[in-house]
Design a protein around this motif. Sequence first.
Motif, PDB file in Angstrom:
ATOM      1  N   UNK A  76       0.795  -1.225   0.000  1.00  0.00           N
ATOM      2  CA  UNK A  76       0.000   0.000   0.000  1.00  0.00           C
ATOM      3  C   UNK A  76       0.828   1.276   0.000  1.00  0.00           C
ATOM      4  N   UNK A  77       2.129   1.157   0.184  1.00  0.00           N
ATOM      5  CA  UNK A  77       3.000   2.336   0.156  1.00  0.00           C
ATOM      6  C   UNK A  77       3.655   2.526  -1.215  1.00  0.00           C
ATOM      7  N   UNK A  78       3.339   1.643  -2.158  1.00  0.00           N
ATOM      8  CA  UNK A  78       3.952   1.739  -3.490  1.00  0.00           C
ATOM      9  C   UNK A  78       3.347   2.914  -4.265  1.00  0.00           C
ATOM     10  N   UNK A  79       4.096   3.402  -5.236  1.00  0.00           N
ATOM     11  CA  UNK A  79       3.663   4.575  -6.003  1.00  0.00           C
ATOM     12  C   UNK A  79       2.394   4.296  -6.795  1.00  0.00           C
ATOM     13  N   UNK A  80       2.270   3.097  -7.393  1.00  0.00           N
ATOM     14  CA  UNK A  80       1.082   2.812  -8.188  1.00  0.00           C
ATOM     15  C   UNK A  80      -0.141   2.616  -7.291  1.00  0.00           C
ATOM     16  N   UNK A  81       0.039   2.004  -6.120  1.00  0.00           N
ATOM     17  CA  UNK A  81      -1.092   1.825  -5.195  1.00  0.00           C
ATOM     18  C   UNK A  81      -1.635   3.188  -4.766  1.00  0.00           C
ATOM     19  N   UNK A  82      -0.722   4.075  -4.366  1.00  0.00           N
ATOM     20  CA  UNK A  82      -1.148   5.406  -3.907  1.00  0.00           C
ATOM     21  C   UNK A  82      -1.797   6.214  -5.030  1.00  0.00           C
ATOM     22  N   UNK A  83      -1.275   6.057  -6.253  1.00  0.00           N
ATOM     23  CA  UNK A  83      -1.853   6.790  -7.392  1.00  0.00           C
ATOM     24  C   UNK A  83      -3.271   6.319  -7.668  1.00  0.00           C
ATOM     25  N   UNK A  84      -3.479   5.006  -7.623  1.00  0.00           N
ATOM     26  CA  UNK A  84      -4.816   4.437  -7.847  1.00  0.00           C
ATOM     27  C   UNK A  84      -5.770   4.844  -6.726  1.00  0.00           C
ATOM     28  N   UNK A  85      -5.267   4.874  -5.494  1.00  0.00           N
ATOM     29  CA  UNK A  85      -6.116   5.262  -4.360  1.00  0.00           C
ATOM     30  C   UNK A  85      -6.619   6.696  -4.490  1.00  0.00           C
ATOM     31  N   UNK A  86      -5.837   7.557  -5.116  1.00  0.00           N
ATOM     32  CA  UNK A  86      -6.281   8.937  -5.330  1.00  0.00           C
ATOM     33  C   UNK A  86      -7.541   8.967  -6.197  1.00  0.00           C
ATOM     34  N   UNK A  87      -7.606   8.074  -7.187  1.00  0.00           N
ATOM     35  CA  UNK A  87      -8.799   7.986  -8.045  1.00  0.00           C
ATOM     36  C   UNK A  87      -9.950   7.366  -7.253  1.00  0.00           C
ATOM     37  N   UNK A  88      -9.661   6.317  -6.514  1.00  0.00           N
ATOM     38  CA  UNK A  88     -10.686   5.645  -5.705  1.00  0.00           C
ATOM     39  C   UNK A  88     -11.347   6.623  -4.723  1.00  0.00           C
ATOM     40  N   UNK A  89     -10.530   7.494  -4.125  1.00  0.00           N
ATOM     41  CA  UNK A  89     -11.031   8.421  -3.107  1.00  0.00           C
ATOM     42  C   UNK A  89     -11.590   9.723  -3.683  1.00  0.00           C
ATOM     43  N   UNK A  90     -11.581   9.833  -5.012  1.00  0.00           N
ATOM     44  CA  UNK A  90     -12.111  11.034  -5.649  1.00  0.00           C
ATOM     45  C   UNK A  90     -11.172  12.222  -5.623  1.00  0.00           C
ATOM     46  N   UNK A  91      -9.907  11.992  -5.255  1.00  0.00           N
ATOM     47  CA  UNK A  91      -8.924  13.071  -5.223  1.00  0.00           C
ATOM     48  C   UNK A  91      -8.255  13.273  -6.583  1.00  0.00           C
ATOM     49  N   UNK A  92      -8.468  12.323  -7.486  1.00  0.00           N
ATOM     50  CA  UNK A  92      -7.988  12.432  -8.867  1.00  0.00           C
ATOM     51  C   UNK A  92      -9.035  11.802  -9.773  1.00  0.00           C
ATOM     52  N   UNK A  93      -9.084  12.242 -11.027  1.00  0.00           N
ATOM     53  CA  UNK A  93     -10.067  11.723 -11.980  1.00  0.00           C
ATOM     54  C   UNK A  93      -9.533  10.547 -12.784  1.00  0.00           C
TER      55      UNK A  93
END
Length: 332
Positions: A76-93
């Motif tokens: 969960x600390x990996x760059x791709x996990x965090x990037x995907x989580x931003x989309x999941x949480x609505x912080x990125x489109x």
Amino acid sequence: MVKIAIDAMGGDFGPEPIVKGCIQALKKKKFTPILVGKKSEILPLLPKSYRDKILIIESDDVISMHDHATDAVKRQESSIYKAVELVRNGEADGVVSAGHSGATMTLATLRIGRLKGVARPALVTLMPTKVGRRSVLLDVGANVDSKPEHLAQFAIMGGCYAEDVLGIEEPSIGLLANGEEDSKGNELTKATFKILEGYKGFRGNVEGGDIFNGSCDVITCDGFVGNLVLKTSEGVASTISQLIKDYIKKSPIRITGALLMRRVFKLLKKEIDYAEVGGAPLIGIKGCAIVSHGKSNARAIENAIYQAISYVDTGVNEHIITRLKELKEKEI
């Protein structure tokens, strides 16, 4: 303003081409980039004039090409996990990654989730044609084993993508087979044909040549076949390019002719260069994920970002939900 999360650490060449591509995109498009990766490596690559335009999310872990795709779910600390989580949480489109493609697709499917009615997401690629516009080929690797209902959904999703993102009115949809006759194909394609028969835009079976001659806008197949087609096409393009270079070098006359045809060769390179496409959208998820080539240069990342922005802006996901509902009602 559209927000795009970008895995800054995933590519084969580290963050440099990714940051450069991001800056190039910012010069032409208004969006908010969120770079996810090691801040100590990203910041020195950013000109001071762009540091207030780009957000950075710290991540020390990177999923390498040697890791298993499923490992990404635990890291969960990996760059791709965090990037995907931003989309999941609505912080990125949307998310763009040139890293481990399997990890990106796995996380996008499991963490962002599938659109209503979608059984399996599919990976889309755009292929060059002789008529000047690209054809849509899917699936090219997200699903090795598919059922007829999956292929039917790929066809519908590909049609929506061609219509909304590429601007093709009433796109024609074909099913990749070993012949155009209705009787051709294997058990999978024959069963898929029956589901799609009568659907608006469906023209039936198409052959491999239809991918490149511009006669069909959307070509549907399972991920095993699609990936073979994609890799073979890349290999053929690379071989032909190298042969042309080798033959030209053997004669001063050919070298002179090549110099006179520089513009032609430049245009040809642009048509077959994956960097001009940028990446492959994973279509069928609640959001947007663009899977880029591991060897992506700055130009490829730039175009991948444009793809993500366009995908988000067109609202293709809502179109997919509606069309799949119509297909379901047709089956009933």
